[in-house]
Design a protein around this motif. Structure first.
Motif, PDB file in Angstrom:
ATOM      1  N   VAL A 252       0.827  -1.208   0.000  1.00 57.44           N
ATOM      2  CA  VAL A 252       0.000   0.000   0.000  1.00 57.44           C
ATOM      3  C   VAL A 252       0.860   1.256   0.000  1.00 57.44           C
ATOM      4  O   VAL A 252       0.817   2.070  -0.925  1.00 57.44           O
ATOM      5  CB  VAL A 252      -0.971   0.005   1.200  1.00 57.44           C
TER       6      VAL A 252
ATOM      7  N   ARG B  35     -18.155  -3.436  -6.164  1.00 57.73           N
ATOM      8  CA  ARG B  35     -18.187  -2.811  -4.851  1.00 57.73           C
ATOM      9  C   ARG B  35     -19.590  -2.671  -4.260  1.00 57.73           C
ATOM     10  O   ARG B  35     -19.733  -2.190  -3.142  1.00 57.73           O
ATOM     11  CB  ARG B  35     -17.554  -1.412  -4.928  1.00 57.73           C
TER      12      ARG B  35
ATOM     13  N   SER C 134     -22.644   2.873  -0.835  1.00 55.62           N
ATOM     14  CA  SER C 134     -21.593   3.081   0.155  1.00 55.62           C
ATOM     15  C   SER C 134     -20.605   4.150  -0.287  1.00 55.62           C
ATOM     16  O   SER C 134     -19.929   3.987  -1.313  1.00 55.62           O
ATOM     17  CB  SER C 134     -20.832   1.766   0.387  1.00 55.62           C
TER      18      SER C 134
ATOM     19  N   LEU D  90     -17.197   6.572  -0.366  1.00 58.09           N
ATOM     20  CA  LEU D  90     -15.781   6.416  -0.080  1.00 58.09           C
ATOM     21  C   LEU D  90     -15.415   7.189   1.187  1.00 58.09           C
ATOM     22  O   LEU D  90     -15.993   8.239   1.476  1.00 58.09           O
ATOM     23  CB  LEU D  90     -14.945   6.943  -1.245  1.00 58.09           C
ATOM     24  N   ARG D  91     -14.448   6.663   1.918  1.00 53.52           N
ATOM     25  CA  ARG D  91     -13.976   7.367   3.106  1.00 53.52           C
ATOM     26  C   ARG D  91     -13.207   8.625   2.700  1.00 53.52           C
ATOM     27  O   ARG D  91     -12.609   8.681   1.624  1.00 53.52           O
ATOM     28  CB  ARG D  91     -13.098   6.444   3.949  1.00 53.52           C
TER      29      ARG D  91
ATOM     30  N   ASP E  46      -6.966   7.965   3.201  1.00 53.38           N
ATOM     31  CA  ASP E  46      -7.724   7.347   2.113  1.00 53.38           C
ATOM     32  C   ASP E  46      -7.621   8.146   0.825  1.00 53.38           C
ATOM     33  O   ASP E  46      -7.614   7.574  -0.269  1.00 53.38           O
ATOM     34  CB  ASP E  46      -9.196   7.200   2.514  1.00 53.38           C
TER      35      ASP E  46
ATOM     36  N   ILE F  81      -4.997   5.230  -0.260  1.00 50.39           N
ATOM     37  CA  ILE F  81      -5.853   4.131  -0.715  1.00 50.39           C
ATOM     38  C   ILE F  81      -6.953   4.653  -1.624  1.00 50.39           C
ATOM     39  O   ILE F  81      -7.042   4.283  -2.781  1.00 50.39           O
ATOM     40  CB  ILE F  81      -6.451   3.370   0.486  1.00 50.39           C
TER      41      ILE F  81
ATOM     42  N   PHE G  86      -9.985   3.971  -1.913  1.00 48.68           N
ATOM     43  CA  PHE G  86     -11.074   3.122  -2.391  1.00 48.68           C
ATOM     44  C   PHE G  86     -11.756   2.355  -1.260  1.00 48.68           C
ATOM     45  O   PHE G  86     -12.582   1.492  -1.506  1.00 48.68           O
ATOM     46  CB  PHE G  86     -10.590   2.133  -3.461  1.00 48.68           C
ATOM     47  N   ARG G  87     -11.426   2.660  -0.008  1.00 52.11           N
ATOM     48  CA  ARG G  87     -12.150   2.028   1.102  1.00 52.11           C
ATOM     49  C   ARG G  87     -13.516   2.682   1.254  1.00 52.11           C
ATOM     50  O   ARG G  87     -13.643   3.892   1.178  1.00 52.11           O
ATOM     51  CB  ARG G  87     -11.356   2.172   2.404  1.00 52.11           C
ATOM     52  N   ARG G  88     -14.519   1.866   1.491  1.00 54.10           N
ATOM     53  CA  ARG G  88     -15.884   2.370   1.591  1.00 54.10           C
ATOM     54  C   ARG G  88     -16.425   2.168   2.997  1.00 54.10           C
ATOM     55  O   ARG G  88     -16.071   1.234   3.690  1.00 54.10           O
ATOM     56  CB  ARG G  88     -16.800   1.685   0.571  1.00 54.10           C
ATOM     57  N   THR G  89     -17.334   3.053   3.379  1.00 54.00           N
ATOM     58  CA  THR G  89     -17.991   2.932   4.662  1.00 54.00           C
ATOM     59  C   THR G  89     -19.213   2.035   4.521  1.00 54.00           C
ATOM     60  O   THR G  89     -19.734   1.835   3.428  1.00 54.00           O
ATOM     61  CB  THR G  89     -18.433   4.308   5.181  1.00 54.00           C
TER      62      THR G  89
END
Length: 264
Positions: free
Chosen positions: A9, A184, A208, A210-211, A216, A220, A222-225
């Motif tokens: 990462v 996703r 959802s 994105l954070r 993020d 990143i 692409f992390r979702r809540t």
């Protein structure tokens, strides 16, 4: 920090940002030396940086468009009457919700494979048993009303589906756009298959965001809540990835769970 996070990462994304900043510095040098191409390089690099940093906001626009599409879906009421024959494609690994639907007495529940959608390979039987207390641990409102003496059990059975039946897609659903959202998003879909075609009864899809933390955005992005899922037929909200399938199906056919004579 876990070593894998650092290797897969931080290092790749750090290298990406170093490359972008290096390209921006190179473009500034070209501009100061009055060489051609410097302004275009700077413009392209700045656009790429803005896209990366503000990706959550752009994603909001796409999710808003998809929410509008879902809200505009037209849903119908079933033409048949209970008990409904409900077949499930892509059945969840935890069949507790499906057992509860069968235990309500309103559904004959079977499980089908999409390779042969005209037949079922498993079915749920509701039977008297002294093992219901240990066999049923969730979605037990109907079993509890019988004193845990009558509960559902999934068995292997083969047969042809009736001409008119309900179909539940637990995930993925046909209305889920495979190209953009499938990687996703998750979706639930309840339809009625009749001799005249398929009628949509209820649909529910994740939304959802994105954070938005600095980590993020820069690393990143692409992390979702965890988000909610809206059913256009009833406008009820369900939690994903653990939706209440019982409530979703009951309200999809126009039945309020509170109105069911439990245990009858």
């Amino acid at each position: 920090m876990h070593p894998l996070v650092f290797i897969f990462v931080l290092v790749p994304f750090g290298a990406m940002w170093l490359f972008l900043f290096g390209s921006l510095i190179y473009a500034v040098v070209l501009i100061q030396s009055q060489r051609r191409g410097g302004r275009w390089i700077a413009f392209i690099v700045l656009v790429l940086m803005l896209i990366i940093v503000f990706r959550p906001e752009w994603d909001d626009v796409l999710r808003g468009i998809r929410s509008y599409q879902i809200a505009s879906l037209q849903t119908d009421s079933p033409t048949s009457a209970p008990p409904y024959h409900l077949t499930v494609f892509d059945a969840p690994s935890d069949e507790s919700a499906l057992l509860a639907l069968a235990e309500s007495g309103l559904f004959d529940v079977t499980i089908s494979a999409q390779m042969n959608p005209t037949r079922f390979s498993q079915k749920i039987v509701v039977e008297e048993s002294d093992k219901c207390m240990t066999r049923r641990t969730s979605f037990v409102q109907f079993t509890a009303a019988t004193g845990f003496k009558r509960c559902g059990r999934l068995i292997s059975a083969s047969g042809a589906l009736p001409p008119e039946h309900l179909v539940l897609w637990a995930d993925p659903a046909p209305l889920l756009q495979r190209s953009r959202w499938a990687d996703r998003q998750r979706a639930l879909q309840l339809s009625e298959q009749t001799q005249f075609g398929t009628r949509l009864l209820a649909y529910c899809e994740t939304n959802s965001p994105l954070r938005r933390t600095l980590f993020d955005r820069l690393v990143i992005a692409f992390r979702r809540t965890m988000s909610d899922c809206r059913n256009p037929a009833t406008q009820d909200i369900y939690r994903i990835p653990h939706p209440d399938l019982v409530t979703f199906v009951l309200k999809g056919v126009g039945i309020k769970p509170a109105d069911i004579a439990i245990g009858k």
